[in-house]
Design a protein around this motif. Structure first.
Motif, PDB file in Angstrom:
ATOM      1  N   ALA A  13     -28.145  14.652   0.903  1.00 51.38           N
ATOM      2  CA  ALA A  13     -29.182  13.433  -0.057  1.00 51.38           C
ATOM      3  C   ALA A  13     -29.064  14.404  -1.310  1.00 51.38           C
ATOM      4  CB  ALA A  13     -30.463  13.572   0.673  1.00 51.38           C
ATOM      5  N   ALA A  14     -29.342  15.674  -1.272  1.00 46.58           N
ATOM      6  CA  ALA A  14     -29.302  16.375  -2.756  1.00 46.58           C
ATOM      7  C   ALA A  14     -28.161  16.150  -3.638  1.00 46.58           C
ATOM      8  CB  ALA A  14     -29.724  17.936  -2.683  1.00 46.58           C
ATOM      9  N   LEU A  15     -26.850  15.654  -3.053  1.00 49.61           N
ATOM     10  CA  LEU A  15     -25.871  15.509  -3.778  1.00 49.61           C
ATOM     11  C   LEU A  15     -26.082  14.230  -4.890  1.00 49.61           C
ATOM     12  CD1 LEU A  15     -23.075  15.908  -1.170  1.00 49.61           C
ATOM     13  CD2 LEU A  15     -23.911  17.688  -2.754  1.00 49.61           C
ATOM     14  N   ALA A  16     -27.008  13.659  -4.827  1.00 47.17           N
ATOM     15  CA  ALA A  16     -27.174  12.652  -5.858  1.00 47.17           C
ATOM     16  C   ALA A  16     -27.336  13.157  -7.310  1.00 47.17           C
ATOM     17  CB  ALA A  16     -28.291  11.819  -5.491  1.00 47.17           C
ATOM     18  N   GLY A  17     -27.427  14.390  -7.464  1.00 46.61           N
ATOM     19  CA  GLY A  17     -27.427  14.990  -8.808  1.00 46.61           C
ATOM     20  C   GLY A  17     -28.558  14.899  -9.461  1.00 46.61           C
ATOM     21  N   PRO A  18     -28.471  14.284 -10.809  1.00 47.43           N
ATOM     22  CA  PRO A  18     -29.584  14.216 -11.808  1.00 47.43           C
ATOM     23  C   PRO A  18     -30.586  13.202 -11.146  1.00 47.43           C
ATOM     24  CG  PRO A  18     -27.647  13.319 -12.755  1.00 47.43           C
ATOM     25  CD  PRO A  18     -27.178  14.076 -11.484  1.00 47.43           C
ATOM     26  N   ARG A  19     -30.103  12.295 -10.526  1.00 45.25           N
ATOM     27  CA  ARG A  19     -30.938  10.975  -9.722  1.00 45.25           C
ATOM     28  C   ARG A  19     -31.749  11.487  -8.809  1.00 45.25           C
ATOM     29  NH1 ARG A  19     -28.869   5.276  -9.557  1.00 45.25           N
ATOM     30  NH2 ARG A  19     -30.985   4.866  -9.921  1.00 45.25           N
ATOM     31  N   ALA A  20     -31.417  12.709  -8.090  1.00 44.88           N
ATOM     32  CA  ALA A  20     -32.301  13.090  -7.087  1.00 44.88           C
ATOM     33  C   ALA A  20     -33.548  13.734  -7.474  1.00 44.88           C
ATOM     34  CB  ALA A  20     -31.524  14.352  -6.265  1.00 44.88           C
ATOM     35  N   ALA A  21     -34.672  13.718  -6.392  1.00 49.51           N
ATOM     36  CA  ALA A  21     -35.901  14.180  -6.817  1.00 49.51           C
ATOM     37  C   ALA A  21     -36.119  15.667  -6.807  1.00 49.51           C
ATOM     38  CB  ALA A  21     -36.929  13.438  -5.786  1.00 49.51           C
ATOM     39  N   SER A  22     -35.040  16.335  -6.245  1.00 46.38           N
ATOM     40  CA  SER A  22     -35.158  17.767  -5.879  1.00 46.38           C
ATOM     41  C   SER A  22     -35.319  18.776  -7.173  1.00 46.38           C
ATOM     42  CB  SER A  22     -33.673  18.174  -5.419  1.00 46.38           C
ATOM     43  OG  SER A  22     -33.575  19.686  -5.181  1.00 46.38           O
ATOM     44  N   ASN A  23     -36.106  19.714  -7.193  1.00 42.76           N
ATOM     45  CA  ASN A  23     -35.986  20.458  -8.312  1.00 42.76           C
ATOM     46  C   ASN A  23     -35.043  21.341  -8.463  1.00 42.76           C
ATOM     47  OD1 ASN A  23     -38.920  19.569  -8.240  1.00 42.76           O
ATOM     48  ND2 ASN A  23     -39.616  21.301  -6.889  1.00 42.76           N
ATOM     49  N   GLU A  24     -33.972  21.313  -7.678  1.00 37.09           N
ATOM     50  CA  GLU A  24     -32.838  22.255  -8.369  1.00 37.09           C
ATOM     51  C   GLU A  24     -31.473  21.319  -7.977  1.00 37.09           C
ATOM     52  OE1 GLU A  24     -31.821  25.205  -5.347  1.00 37.09           O
ATOM     53  OE2 GLU A  24     -33.107  24.341  -4.176  1.00 37.09           O
ATOM     54  N   ARG A  25     -30.566  21.798  -8.539  1.00 32.69           N
ATOM     55  CA  ARG A  25     -29.364  21.030  -8.487  1.00 32.69           C
ATOM     56  C   ARG A  25     -28.584  21.914  -7.539  1.00 32.69           C
ATOM     57  NH1 ARG A  25     -27.271  17.718 -13.400  1.00 32.69           N
ATOM     58  NH2 ARG A  25     -25.503  18.006 -12.409  1.00 32.69           N
ATOM     59  N   LEU A  26     -27.547  21.335  -6.959  1.00 22.78           N
ATOM     60  CA  LEU A  26     -26.590  22.143  -5.945  1.00 22.78           C
ATOM     61  C   LEU A  26     -25.246  22.389  -6.671  1.00 22.78           C
ATOM     62  CD1 LEU A  26     -27.051  20.437  -2.627  1.00 22.78           C
ATOM     63  CD2 LEU A  26     -28.392  22.438  -3.594  1.00 22.78           C
ATOM     64  N   SER A  27     -25.240  21.688  -8.027  1.00 22.50           N
ATOM     65  CA  SER A  27     -23.811  21.680  -8.587  1.00 22.50           C
ATOM     66  C   SER A  27     -24.071  22.755  -9.849  1.00 22.50           C
ATOM     67  CB  SER A  27     -23.476  20.408  -9.252  1.00 22.50           C
ATOM     68  OG  SER A  27     -24.345  19.942 -10.080  1.00 22.50           O
ATOM     69  N   ARG A  28     -22.673  23.513 -10.204  1.00 24.94           N
ATOM     70  CA  ARG A  28     -22.622  24.063 -11.316  1.00 24.94           C
ATOM     71  C   ARG A  28     -21.665  23.266 -12.318  1.00 24.94           C
ATOM     72  NH1 ARG A  28     -24.643  29.332 -11.288  1.00 24.94           N
ATOM     73  NH2 ARG A  28     -25.238  30.209  -8.966  1.00 24.94           N
ATOM     74  N   GLY A  29     -22.280  22.619 -13.267  1.00 23.91           N
ATOM     75  CA  GLY A  29     -21.250  21.665 -14.116  1.00 23.91           C
ATOM     76  C   GLY A  29     -20.917  20.581 -12.957  1.00 23.91           C
ATOM     77  N   PRO A  30     -19.697  20.294 -12.966  1.00 17.82           N
ATOM     78  CA  PRO A  30     -19.046  19.415 -12.075  1.00 17.82           C
ATOM     79  C   PRO A  30     -18.749  19.691 -10.659  1.00 17.82           C
ATOM     80  CG  PRO A  30     -17.262  20.123 -13.497  1.00 17.82           C
ATOM     81  CD  PRO A  30     -18.494  20.870 -13.916  1.00 17.82           C
TER      82      PRO A  30
ATOM     83  N   LEU B 132     -19.492  21.673  -7.235  1.00 20.03           N
ATOM     84  CA  LEU B 132     -20.593  21.875  -5.877  1.00 20.03           C
ATOM     85  C   LEU B 132     -20.719  23.428  -5.814  1.00 20.03           C
ATOM     86  CD1 LEU B 132     -22.549  21.007  -3.651  1.00 20.03           C
ATOM     87  CD2 LEU B 132     -20.762  20.937  -2.204  1.00 20.03           C
ATOM     88  N   SER B 133     -21.918  24.087  -5.952  1.00 23.45           N
ATOM     89  CA  SER B 133     -22.029  25.417  -5.706  1.00 23.45           C
ATOM     90  C   SER B 133     -22.261  25.782  -4.325  1.00 23.45           C
ATOM     91  CB  SER B 133     -23.165  25.916  -6.665  1.00 23.45           C
ATOM     92  OG  SER B 133     -23.544  27.359  -6.274  1.00 23.45           O
ATOM     93  N   HIS B 134     -21.392  26.480  -3.526  1.00 22.47           N
ATOM     94  CA  HIS B 134     -21.468  27.053  -2.383  1.00 22.47           C
ATOM     95  C   HIS B 134     -22.681  27.638  -2.089  1.00 22.47           C
ATOM     96  CE1 HIS B 134     -20.358  27.733   2.017  1.00 22.47           C
ATOM     97  NE2 HIS B 134     -20.780  29.297   1.577  1.00 22.47           N
ATOM     98  N   ALA B 135     -23.175  28.764  -2.976  1.00 20.88           N
ATOM     99  CA  ALA B 135     -24.241  29.669  -2.800  1.00 20.88           C
ATOM    100  C   ALA B 135     -25.408  28.964  -2.942  1.00 20.88           C
ATOM    101  CB  ALA B 135     -24.119  30.680  -4.079  1.00 20.88           C
ATOM    102  N   ARG B 136     -25.578  27.935  -3.910  1.00 17.56           N
ATOM    103  CA  ARG B 136     -26.711  27.086  -3.901  1.00 17.56           C
ATOM    104  C   ARG B 136     -26.887  26.281  -2.763  1.00 17.56           C
ATOM    105  NH1 ARG B 136     -26.954  24.889 -10.300  1.00 17.56           N
ATOM    106  NH2 ARG B 136     -27.231  27.070 -11.428  1.00 17.56           N
ATOM    107  N   GLU B 137     -26.016  25.637  -2.050  1.00 18.03           N
ATOM    108  CA  GLU B 137     -25.838  24.893  -0.893  1.00 18.03           C
ATOM    109  C   GLU B 137     -26.255  25.465   0.240  1.00 18.03           C
ATOM    110  OE1 GLU B 137     -23.125  21.426   1.217  1.00 18.03           O
ATOM    111  OE2 GLU B 137     -22.114  23.257   0.300  1.00 18.03           O
ATOM    112  N   ASN B 138     -25.807  26.821   0.402  1.00 12.66           N
ATOM    113  CA  ASN B 138     -26.185  27.744   1.403  1.00 12.66           C
ATOM    114  C   ASN B 138     -27.435  28.443   1.186  1.00 12.66           C
ATOM    115  OD1 ASN B 138     -24.832  29.240   3.627  1.00 12.66           O
ATOM    116  ND2 ASN B 138     -25.544  31.096   2.572  1.00 12.66           N
TER     117      ASN B 138
END
Length: 534
Positions: free
Chosen positions: A361-378, A380-386
């Protein structure tokens, strides 16, 4: 009760998977004309035992005896040939084929001379229709499965077992997707199997079903048999204590009433065919229950709030501001989260890892309600996802070998926690839980109830849609009752009376049944279902 010799016996069955000792010397007997309840929490060994009986696995030690003769099944087909058939909770069907083709898949009746044999379609459709009629399916054998509901697909599974003239029928959570009326009919189907001398192994988490159809029980805990006996000499508290290895006085946590201001306001929510004129408010820190029989329109209304039910009219306000929800992304951005009823079909992706399911659900990027993004630029950051997965696993106490474990490798209760974690990772404001404890055992239910209590303690608002009356009565601050798409009653906690709620949901006495003291079964946390009350 066991005057008849056992048809199928298990003697000291053991099964290991590497260091995991899944079954530890299990004994049980299946007697013709009787139903044996196999009871145990998720992880107790029930699924492994079923796979041994159906030829999926071979035991490491012990014996399976049929008519007193030891057997070893080389594969599932060998078990079926011996007359052992399983009806599973999760249906596996070919959607583009008809009901008849699914019933006779792999064993179609043939006609014609040797070398020119073809499928006898008339016979297959005729015999399939007879099996469907026995279970009261109400649809033609020629109907494509893609047109059928989940409940109707379960009836096809049961009809398939009947068509095979099975001697042993294993029913694994067979009523999970059935309506109350269909469950009552299903009781008759089980009684019919017993009257024909079939031995039934019945697996369910619903105690009312066990007491309604079963003659004996065996309880598994940590892969071992820890208790057996006659159903007419047992009670639910004894069985729960055997399952859990501890006494459970009350599985529901105390949820204090600390409701804040109105968060969500719904006015005149309507759909042309599903529901009409729904009006309700949801407060911050509140659990709002929605109760009703299958077909009442509860789930359809929740789907509408998430932008998943087109054609809806009405007004929805969040914090006093009108909220336009045209698609799920609009609801997610506003802070709404939805945990669906069918976690394996709609809530998660079974082959994906726990980590990937949590981050979906957090992969929606800027549209997500999360306080953090899981990506670094374009990317996906494995470290953030983990990191997100690790935090959710710890917060929800998800039992798994690690974040890389496939979702399919988890118990039902832990799968449900992963689906909830997927949404909590977005820091939502409103969480809609549709049948959150469907198909999970009493221990896993306790964990989900505690999680709900923690949500509202943190200020989240929860909408709890449930067919289990004790859930809404013990957890919800208010309960809205729906019947046939209409909002017919509302009860506050303490005012809510089991008979009154069931009367409103079923239309008995116009929804104004006398309000007496709560049944003892509800106080004890026992299953109290509409069909029994009605």
């Amino acid at each position: 009760m066991n005057a008849s010799p056992p048809l199928l016996s298990l003697r000291g069955l053991h099964k290991r998977f590497g260091p995991t000792h899944a079954l530890r010397g299990v004994d049980l007997e299946l007697v013709p004309g009787q139903a044996l309840a196999l009871i145990g929490e998720n992880g107790a060994g029930k699924s492994t035992l079923v796979k041994l009986l159906t030829g999926v696995y071979a035991p490491d030690e012990g014996q399976i005896l049929l008519d007193g003769q030891p057997l070893r099944f080389a594969n599932a087909q060998a078990a079926q040939a011996a007359g052992i058939v399983a009806v599973h909770q999760e249906t596996v069907m070919f959607d583009e084929l008809s009901a008849a083709e699914n019933i006779f898949i792999g064993r179609q009746p043939m006609k014609g001379p040797r070398g020119f044999r073809v499928i006898d379609w008339a016979r297959m459709n005729r015999e399939a229709q007879q099996a469907l009629d026995q279970v009261g399916a109400g649809f033609a054998a020629t109907t494509p499965v893609r047109q059928l509901s989940l409940a109707q697909r379960h009836l096809i599974e049961i009809a398939r077992a009947l068509s095979q003239q099975a001697r042993v029928v294993i029913l694994d959570e067979p009523t999970a997707a059935l309506s109350q009326a269909e469950i009552r009919d299903f009781y008759g189907i089980v009684q019919g199997l017993k009257s024909r001398g079939v031995a039934v192994l019945f697996i369910t988490h619903k105690f009312d079903e066990i007491f309604a159809v079963c003659d004996r029980y065996v309880v598994l805990r940590d892969g071992a048999s820890v208790g057996t006996g006659a159903m007419d000499k047992a009670n639910e508290q004894q069985l729960v204590a055997l399952m859990a290895g501890r006494k459970i006085e009350d599985i529901y946590p105390h949820v204090p009433d600390q409701r804040g201001e109105v968060l969500l306001q719904v006015r005149g929510l309507s759909h042309p065919t599903e529901f009409d004129g729904l009006d309700f408010e949801l407060h911050r820190g509140e659990i709002l229950g929605f109760y009703g029989l299958v077909g009442a329109g509860r789930s359809e209304a929740m789907l509408a709030l998430m932008g998943l039910n087109p054609g809806v009219t009405g007004n929805v306000k969040l914090d006093g501001e009108t909220l336009k929800i045209n698609e799920p992304a609009d609801a997610i951005c506003a802070g709404l989260a939805y945990v669906p009823e069918e976690r394996q079909r709609q809530g998660g992706i079974l082959p994906f890892s726990v980590m990937h399911n949590i981050s979906l659900a957090a992969l929606a990027g800027p549209r997500a309600a999360s306080n953090e993004r899981l990506s670094r630029g374009p990317w996906l950051s494995h470290a953030r996802e983990n990191g997100l997965a690790a935090r959710m696993i710890e917060r929800l106490r998800i039992k798994c070998a690690g974040a890389e474990t496939p979702l399919s490798g988890l118990s039902g209760g832990n799968q449900q926690k992963v689906v909830i974690a997927k949404w909590l990772g977005l820091n939502p404001r409103i969480v809609i839980l549709d049948e959150p404890t469907k198909g999970i055992d009493v221990g896993a239910k306790q964990a989900v109830y505690q999680l709900i209590a923690e949500m509202v303690a943190q200020g989240l608002a929860v909408i709890l849609v449930s067919s289990e009356l004790p859930e809404v009565m013990h957890l919800a601050h208010r309960t809205i009752v729906m019947r046939r798409g209409l909002q017919v009653a509302e009860f506050t906690r303490g005012e809510a009376d089991a008979e009154a709620i069931v009367a409103a949901a079923s239309g008995l006495d116009g929804g104004h049944a006398p309000r007496h003291a709560l049944p003892a079964s509800v106080h004890a946390g026992k299953a109290y279902t509409p069909e029994l009350a009605a």
